[in-house]
Design an enzyme around this catalytic site. Structure first.
Site, PDB file in Angstrom:
ATOM      1  N   PRO A   2      -0.322  -7.812  -2.134  1.00  0.00           N
ATOM      2  CG  PRO A   2      -2.304  -6.616  -1.888  1.00  0.00           C
ATOM      3  CD  PRO A   2      -1.563  -7.812  -1.373  1.00  0.00           C
ATOM      4  CD  GLU A   3       5.624  -7.665  -4.451  1.00  0.00           C
ATOM      5  OE1 GLU A   3       6.614  -7.013  -4.809  1.00  0.00           O
ATOM      6  OE2 GLU A   3       5.466  -8.861  -4.738  1.00  0.00           O
ATOM      7  NE  ARG A 124      -5.608 -17.067   2.314  1.00  0.00           N
ATOM      8  CZ  ARG A 124      -4.514 -17.584   1.770  1.00  0.00           C
ATOM      9  NH1 ARG A 124      -4.167 -17.234   0.547  1.00  0.00           N
ATOM     10  NH2 ARG A 124      -3.767 -18.421   2.444  1.00  0.00           N
TER      11      ARG A 124
END
Ligand SMILES: [Zn+2]
Length: 306
Positions: A2-3, A124
């Site tokens: 995510p940016e 993750r």
């Protein structure tokens, strides 16, 4: 990962749903992505979530000093603090009814004072949670550069043109700009017709100013469309974003450039796959595209989810 637009989307969702609630208790599962798990368990209960801020690619849940007789921290410390939330690759954070069964890979549960739980899920575990107080928080933030939505064109151009780094790695350098990653770097470079491997120092001032403008426009539009859902990004309400439908370069290797019809190519720049149009964004000497892995027609392969 995510940016800025994706994190801003999640932050906006949390602002609507959890600001003003008090954290009652904390329960943790796997903790290898948490700075100091005991600090969360000891310091969060009793604190009010006063604000949710986005800072680059992470969020800060601003917490009140502990109040009332609900909880007295043993060290006597009651200064305002923050919970840092970095979503890493696959992190999601959202409130749900405490009675609702939790998703797989939920590793942090923050019980709120309204029978809901704020839950952090991360398959993750490349994300990060950290409890930060005044000084550790200031220390943490010191390493970061300007917000791309706040820096002036003049300052952006001056900084970018003073660096011998490749423009793509500059855009992604969190010490220069905070919040831009692979997707929005490629998209803004395509829009500004600058090859990702160009050095900052060789850009003309007009090019740098144009890059600043298109980067802001792209980030703002992506925020409106709730980010890009590549793989599994979901906002705080569990909805995917829609900006991936507007990608012009990222992930489009082998497909036609929307501007000139050339085939979009990929090269490794700054250690990352970088997508560009070889005609609109001429490469500097010595930078070559990777061979097209296989023939793709624009329609046969669905590159993005959502
Ligand atoms: Zn083109």
């Amino acid at each position: 990962m995510p940016e800025l637009p994706e994190v801003e989307t999640v932050a906006r969702g949390l602002r609507r749903t959890i600001v003003g609630r008090r954290i009652v208790s904390v329960r943790l599962g796997k903790t290898d992505f948490i700075d100091d798990p005991a600090a969360l368990e000891q310091n969060l209960p009793g604190r009010l979530i006063e604000a949710v801020e986005r800072y680059g690619k992470f969020m800060l849940l601003r917490l009140s000093a502990v109040s009332g007789g609900e909880f007295v921290p043993s060290n006597g410390d009651s200064v305002p603090a923050a919970l840092l939330v970095h979503l890493g690759m696959t992190g999601q954070i959202a409130p749900s009814a405490a009675a609702q069964p939790s998703e797989k890979h939920t590793h942090a549960f923050f019980t709120l004072d309204d029978h809901r739980e704020l839950r952090y899920t991360d398959a993750r575990r490349f994300g990060r949670l950290a409890y930060l107080q005044a000084e550790s928080l200031a220390e943490e933030l010191r390493a970061f550069g300007a917000d791309p939505l706040e820096i002036s064109a003049e300052e952006f151009a001056k900084q970018a043109r003073s660096r011998r780094a490749r423009i793509k790695s500059l855009l992604m350098d969190q010490g220069f700009l905070r919040g831009v990653g692979n997707i929005y770097a490629d998209e803004s470079l395509w829009r500004a017709k600058i090859h990702p491997a160009r050095l900052g120092v060789v850009l003309k001032k007009e090019q740098a100013v144009l890059l600043h403008r298109v980067l802001r426009e792209i980030l703002q539009k992506a925020i409106v469309l709730r980010g890009s859902s590549i793989s599994d990004f979901l906002d705080a309400e569990g909805q995917p974003g829609e900006y991936q439908q507007h990608h012009r370069a990222y992930g489009r290797e082998g497909e036609r450039c929307y501007r000139c019809g050339s085939v979009i190519r990929r090269a490794i720049v700054a250690g990352r796959s970088s997508y560009y149009c070889p005609k609109c964004q001429p490469a500097p000497r010595g930078c070559f595209a990777l061979p097209l892995s296989r023939r793709k027609s624009g329609k046969s392969k669905k590159k993005v989810g959502g």
